[in-house]
Design an enzyme around this catalytic site. Structure first.
Site, short mmCIF file in Angstrom:
data_model
loop_
_atom_site.label_atom_id
_atom_site.label_comp_id
_atom_site.label_asym_id
_atom_site.label_seq_id
_atom_site.Cartn_x
_atom_site.Cartn_y
_atom_site.Cartn_z
N LYS A 50 4.25 159.31 55.92
CA LYS A 50 2.95 158.72 55.55
C LYS A 50 2.43 159.26 54.21
O LYS A 50 2.36 160.48 54.01
CB LYS A 50 1.94 159.01 56.66
CG LYS A 50 0.59 158.35 56.52
CD LYS A 50 -0.24 158.63 57.78
CE LYS A 50 -1.59 157.93 57.79
NZ LYS A 50 -2.29 158.18 59.07
N ASN B 252 -3.43 154.76 64.82
CA ASN B 252 -4.44 155.38 65.71
C ASN B 252 -5.74 155.28 64.94
O ASN B 252 -5.94 156.02 63.97
CB ASN B 252 -4.15 156.87 65.94
CG ASN B 252 -2.99 157.12 66.87
OD1 ASN B 252 -3.16 157.36 68.06
ND2 ASN B 252 -1.78 157.08 66.32
N1 CDT Z 1 -4.47 157.51 61.75
C1 CDT Z 1 -5.14 156.96 60.73
O1 CDT Z 1 -4.65 156.89 59.61
N2 CDT Z 1 -6.38 156.51 61.01
C2 CDT Z 1 -7.24 156.00 60.00
C3 CDT Z 1 -8.63 156.31 60.34
C4 CDT Z 1 -9.46 156.18 59.15
S1 CDT Z 1 -10.92 157.04 59.25
C5 CDT Z 1 -10.57 158.64 58.87
C6 CDT Z 1 -7.09 154.51 59.76
O2 CDT Z 1 -7.02 154.10 58.59
O3 CDT Z 1 -7.10 153.72 60.70
#
Ligand code: CDT
Length: 312
Positions: A127, A197
């Site tokens: 990522k 998530n």
């Molecule tokens: N896991 C992940 O990347 N979640 C983010 C949450 C964003 S808020 C900090 C997303 O973009 O869905």
């Protein structure tokens, strides 16, 4: 010759801290067997599928943090997933926290792999767009410490030939960034697999909370259409350790239309028979990059990171 790939988006309901990897792998195998019955070639699992979404907690004990990471893939606990997928003749992609000794030091990434029907890892992605924060912010109802627990991915956005097509991956927050899709679009990607998530509450911008579903769909539809690619978006949703998270897994066609969508926030498989040539009418006309892109005019995109107002 037509190129069809039947894909299962294997949404997962919550994974609590008390759930072992074996518990999770059992649920994943249920998905695989249903996928087989439904004629799938490939099953896509979410980001950090194997454990609860641990960046919600501030932790200082490195051993505790590392307990959420995979030191090998497959391991004793994940081997049954590989064995069963191979037995069923299915490929899969899965996200997990990766701990690796690289360049003489321990490194930690938020990783996704693509596994072929032969059980071998065909591609790996780490990522790039890590959201959240690196320090403890006790005023938040829960943390989002991806910037603390992971390094920025160092593999770029690889696209590989597999499953008869050009296959790419990204992870969760990456899906909100047009650069993610375009870097893969420039490699003729035909299918982007991504897991997420996404807590339904974001402390720094609570006014966005009610738009969580819309922003999820908007990002994936735009990425699909503007690059003429399938996008398979798969959630780990539902209420995990008290934190409600977005479900709404969906399969988006290169037209930008959602062609399959989960109806629950639990374990649920959605399936679509994807024509890998469906993007061609986009990438050979409106989005024929060679004919229409003007990279010289886009230099700022790679030369400048943050936005600045015009001079004067
Ligand atoms: N896991 C992940 O990347 N979640 C983010 C949450 C964003 S808020 C900090 C997303 O973009 O869905």
């Amino acid at each position: 010759m037509s190129r069809f790939l039947t894909v299962g988006a294997a949404q997962m309901g919550p994974v609590q801290r008390s759930h072992t990897r074996r518990d999770v792998v059992e649920r994943m195998i249920v998905h695989l067997r249903e996928a087989r019955r439904m004629g799938c070639d490939l099953v896509v699992f979410p980001e950090l599928t194997l454990t609860t979404f641990f960046p919600r907690w501030w932790m200082t004990d490195q051993a505790e943090i590392d307990s959420f990471f995979e030191k090998e893939m497959p391991s004793n606990e994940t081997a049954p997933l590989f064995t069963e997928a191979k037995r069923l003749g299915l490929g899969f992609s899965v996200g997990y926290a990766e701990l690796v000794n690289e360049g003489g030091r321990v490194r930690r990434f938020n990783t996704a792999i693509l596994v072929g029907p032969d059980g071998r890892i065909a591609s790996k992605y780490r990522k790039v767009h890590l959201p959240g924060h690196a320090e403890h912010e006790p005023q938040r109802p829960f943390q989002h410490l991806e910037k603390r627990y992971f390094e920025v991915g160092n593999l770029g956005f690889p696209v590989v030939k597999a499953f008869g097509g050009n296959m790419g991956m990204c992870v969760c927050n990456d899906r909100r960034w047009p650069e993610t899709y375009r870097v893969m679009g420039l490699q003729n990607v035909e299918m982007v697999m991504l897991g997420y998530n996404t807590p339904l509450h974001n402390a720094p911008s609570p006014d966005h909370d009610e738009h969580s579903w819309f922003h999820n769909q908007l990002s994936m539809q735009a990425g699909a259409y503007q690059n003429g690619t399938w996008v398979i978006g798969v959630a780990k949703g539902g209420t995990e350790e008290g934190v409600p998270s977005l479900a709404d897994s969906q399969i988006v066609s290169p037209s930008g239309k959602v062609v399959a969508r989960a109806g629950s926030d639990r374990d649920e498989l959605i399936v679509h028979r994807c024509d890998l040539d469906a993007g061609k009418s986009y990438t050979s006309t409106t989005f024929d990059f060679e004919r229409h892109r003007r990279p010289d005019v886009y230099r700022l995109i790679v030369e400048r990171r943050g936005a600045r107002p015009p001079a004067g």
